[in-house]
Design a protein around this motif. Structure first.
Motif, mmCIF file in Angstrom:
data_model
loop_
_atom_site.group_PDB
_atom_site.id
_atom_site.type_symbol
_atom_site.label_atom_id
_atom_site.label_comp_id
_atom_site.label_asym_id
_atom_site.label_seq_id
_atom_site.Cartn_x
_atom_site.Cartn_y
_atom_site.Cartn_z
ATOM 1 N N LEU A 235 0.833 -1.201 0.000
ATOM 2 C CA LEU A 235 0.000 0.000 0.000
ATOM 3 C C LEU A 235 0.868 1.252 0.000
ATOM 4 C CD1 LEU A 235 -2.570 -1.089 2.742
ATOM 5 C CD2 LEU A 235 -2.837 -1.265 0.254
ATOM 6 N N SER A 236 0.286 2.357 -0.449
ATOM 7 C CA SER A 236 0.996 3.635 -0.364
ATOM 8 C C SER A 236 1.243 3.942 1.114
ATOM 9 C CB SER A 236 0.160 4.753 -0.996
ATOM 10 O OG SER A 236 -0.969 5.030 -0.174
ATOM 11 N N ASN A 237 2.179 4.818 1.385
ATOM 12 C CA ASN A 237 2.478 5.176 2.777
ATOM 13 C C ASN A 237 1.252 5.744 3.481
ATOM 14 O OD1 ASN A 237 5.126 4.283 2.658
ATOM 15 N ND2 ASN A 237 5.930 6.290 2.084
ATOM 16 N N GLN A 238 0.470 6.550 2.771
ATOM 17 C CA GLN A 238 -0.726 7.146 3.356
ATOM 18 C C GLN A 238 -1.732 6.074 3.764
ATOM 19 O OE1 GLN A 238 -3.503 9.202 0.720
ATOM 20 N NE2 GLN A 238 -3.729 10.823 2.250
ATOM 21 N N VAL A 239 -1.986 5.132 2.877
ATOM 22 C CA VAL A 239 -2.972 4.087 3.164
ATOM 23 C C VAL A 239 -2.424 3.116 4.210
ATOM 24 C CG1 VAL A 239 -4.338 2.212 2.184
ATOM 25 C CG2 VAL A 239 -4.047 4.332 0.904
ATOM 26 N N ALA B 269 -10.457 3.025 10.343
ATOM 27 C CA ALA B 269 -9.906 4.380 10.356
ATOM 28 C C ALA B 269 -10.374 5.077 9.086
ATOM 29 C CB ALA B 269 -8.381 4.348 10.420
ATOM 30 N N ILE B 270 -10.796 6.321 9.235
ATOM 31 C CA ILE B 270 -11.311 7.102 8.112
ATOM 32 C C ILE B 270 -10.487 8.378 7.975
ATOM 33 C CG2 ILE B 270 -13.299 8.328 7.140
ATOM 34 C CD1 ILE B 270 -15.091 6.503 8.852
ATOM 35 N N LEU B 271 -10.001 8.627 6.771
ATOM 36 C CA LEU B 271 -9.298 9.880 6.473
ATOM 37 C C LEU B 271 -10.303 10.854 5.876
ATOM 38 C CD1 LEU B 271 -6.748 11.637 6.158
ATOM 39 C CD2 LEU B 271 -6.443 10.550 3.899
ATOM 40 N N GLN C 131 -21.996 13.143 -0.066
ATOM 41 C CA GLN C 131 -20.854 13.978 -0.456
ATOM 42 C C GLN C 131 -20.617 14.006 -1.964
ATOM 43 O OE1 GLN C 131 -17.868 12.073 2.043
ATOM 44 N NE2 GLN C 131 -16.921 11.106 0.268
ATOM 45 N N LYS C 132 -21.334 13.169 -2.703
ATOM 46 C CA LYS C 132 -21.282 13.145 -4.169
ATOM 47 C C LYS C 132 -19.895 12.810 -4.725
ATOM 48 C CE LYS C 132 -25.142 16.252 -4.643
ATOM 49 N NZ LYS C 132 -25.482 17.570 -4.225
ATOM 50 N N THR C 133 -19.099 12.136 -3.927
ATOM 51 C CA THR C 133 -17.796 11.644 -4.386
ATOM 52 C C THR C 133 -17.572 10.256 -3.792
ATOM 53 O OG1 THR C 133 -16.648 12.725 -2.549
ATOM 54 C CG2 THR C 133 -16.720 13.917 -4.641
ATOM 55 N N PRO C 134 -16.913 9.394 -4.538
ATOM 56 C CA PRO C 134 -16.667 8.045 -4.034
ATOM 57 C C PRO C 134 -15.698 8.034 -2.854
ATOM 58 C CG PRO C 134 -15.723 8.317 -6.234
ATOM 59 C CD PRO C 134 -16.418 9.591 -5.888
ATOM 60 N N ILE C 135 -15.819 7.011 -2.047
ATOM 61 C CA ILE C 135 -14.934 6.789 -0.911
ATOM 62 C C ILE C 135 -14.140 5.512 -1.209
ATOM 63 C CG2 ILE C 135 -14.783 6.317 1.559
ATOM 64 C CD1 ILE C 135 -17.622 7.628 1.799
ATOM 65 N N GLU C 136 -12.816 5.610 -1.188
ATOM 66 C CA GLU C 136 -11.994 4.415 -1.371
ATOM 67 C C GLU C 136 -12.056 3.583 -0.095
ATOM 68 O OE1 GLU C 136 -7.943 4.962 -2.640
ATOM 69 O OE2 GLU C 136 -8.540 6.341 -4.220
ATOM 70 N N ILE C 137 -12.249 2.287 -0.255
ATOM 71 C CA ILE C 137 -12.372 1.393 0.887
ATOM 72 C C ILE C 137 -11.304 0.309 0.773
ATOM 73 C CG2 ILE C 137 -13.907 -0.169 2.139
ATOM 74 C CD1 ILE C 137 -16.229 1.322 0.595
ATOM 75 N N TYR C 138 -10.496 0.184 1.814
ATOM 76 C CA TYR C 138 -9.478 -0.855 1.911
ATOM 77 C C TYR C 138 -9.869 -1.776 3.053
ATOM 78 C CZ TYR C 138 -6.564 2.191 -0.958
ATOM 79 O OH TYR C 138 -6.067 2.971 -1.977
ATOM 80 N N ALA D 29 -17.029 17.748 6.363
ATOM 81 C CA ALA D 29 -15.867 17.060 5.794
ATOM 82 C C ALA D 29 -16.303 15.875 4.934
ATOM 83 C CB ALA D 29 -14.946 16.578 6.909
ATOM 84 N N LYS D 30 -15.530 15.626 3.893
ATOM 85 C CA LYS D 30 -15.764 14.459 3.048
ATOM 86 C C LYS D 30 -14.872 13.322 3.506
ATOM 87 C CE LYS D 30 -17.238 16.871 -1.101
ATOM 88 N NZ LYS D 30 -17.047 17.015 -2.546
ATOM 89 N N MET D 31 -15.395 12.124 3.405
ATOM 90 C CA MET D 31 -14.615 10.933 3.716
ATOM 91 C C MET D 31 -13.876 10.518 2.451
ATOM 92 S SD MET D 31 -17.356 8.834 6.014
ATOM 93 C CE MET D 31 -18.432 9.762 7.102
ATOM 94 N N LEU D 32 -12.564 10.460 2.530
ATOM 95 C CA LEU D 32 -11.751 10.118 1.369
ATOM 96 C C LEU D 32 -11.406 8.638 1.318
ATOM 97 C CD1 LEU D 32 -9.228 13.105 1.491
ATOM 98 C CD2 LEU D 32 -11.348 12.926 0.158
ATOM 99 N N LEU D 33 -10.927 8.110 2.449
ATOM 100 C CA LEU D 33 -10.469 6.727 2.526
ATOM 101 C C LEU D 33 -10.984 6.075 3.792
ATOM 102 C CD1 LEU D 33 -6.665 7.374 1.859
ATOM 103 C CD2 LEU D 33 -8.283 6.511 0.186
#
Length: 160
Positions: free
Chosen positions: A19-23, A49-51, A126-133, A89-93
């Protein structure tokens, strides 16, 4: 009669190290949250955990109750906290990890149906997708670019 074909796309990493360092850091927060799970009945612990787009990271763990099933899943614990404390806030990941006190989980464990519905609600809002791991305790990690891959027939306000 018409036939309707539904396809989902998931990406699978062999381990958290891919995974990327962020994820990877977000998944580590989920692993830490899993340690706080209260699961004396199922012995199945989950951490999330939610970013958020404001940089905040919100975590949650599953919390069971003797009046089973009155507890709450880790995903919804974190999602509802994020929604109440950071409503703009939007949920990104979202990173999810699940484990069993009975045997080691080594394959990706996706969110349950109720949690998928909760994630869908916020993705729609939020009208944007949320990446889920998601992953077990160890092993492969699966990634979905949107909840739509995990719940193609979402129940939303349009049917109310």
């Amino acid at each position: 009669m018409k036939e309707k074909k539904i396809e989902s796309t998931l990406y699978v990493f062999d381990s958290i190290n891919e995974l990327s360092n962020q994820v990877k850091a977000l998944m580590q927060k989920a692993i830490e949250a899993r340690a706080n799970a209260y699961a004396p009945y199922s012995n199945f612990t989950v951490g999330t955990a939610i970013l958020l787009d404001n940089g905040q990271i919100v975590t949650g763990s599953n919390q069971e109750n003797a009046s089973y099933p009155s507890g709450l899943c880790a995903e919804r614990t974190a999602i509802y906290y994020a929604g109440s404390q950071f409503p703009e806030a939007k949920m990104l990941l979202i990173a999810i990890t699940a484990g069993s006190k009975r045997n080691q989980t080594t394959k990706p464990i996706p969110p349950c149906g109720a949690c998928r519905q909760a994630i869908a609600e916020y993705e729609i809002k939020q009208k944007t997708p949320i990446e889920i791991y998601f992953m077990g305790e160890t092993g492969a990690v699966a990634k979905s670019n949107s909840l739509a891959n995990l719940l193609p027939f979402v129940f939303d306000k349009s049917v109310l």
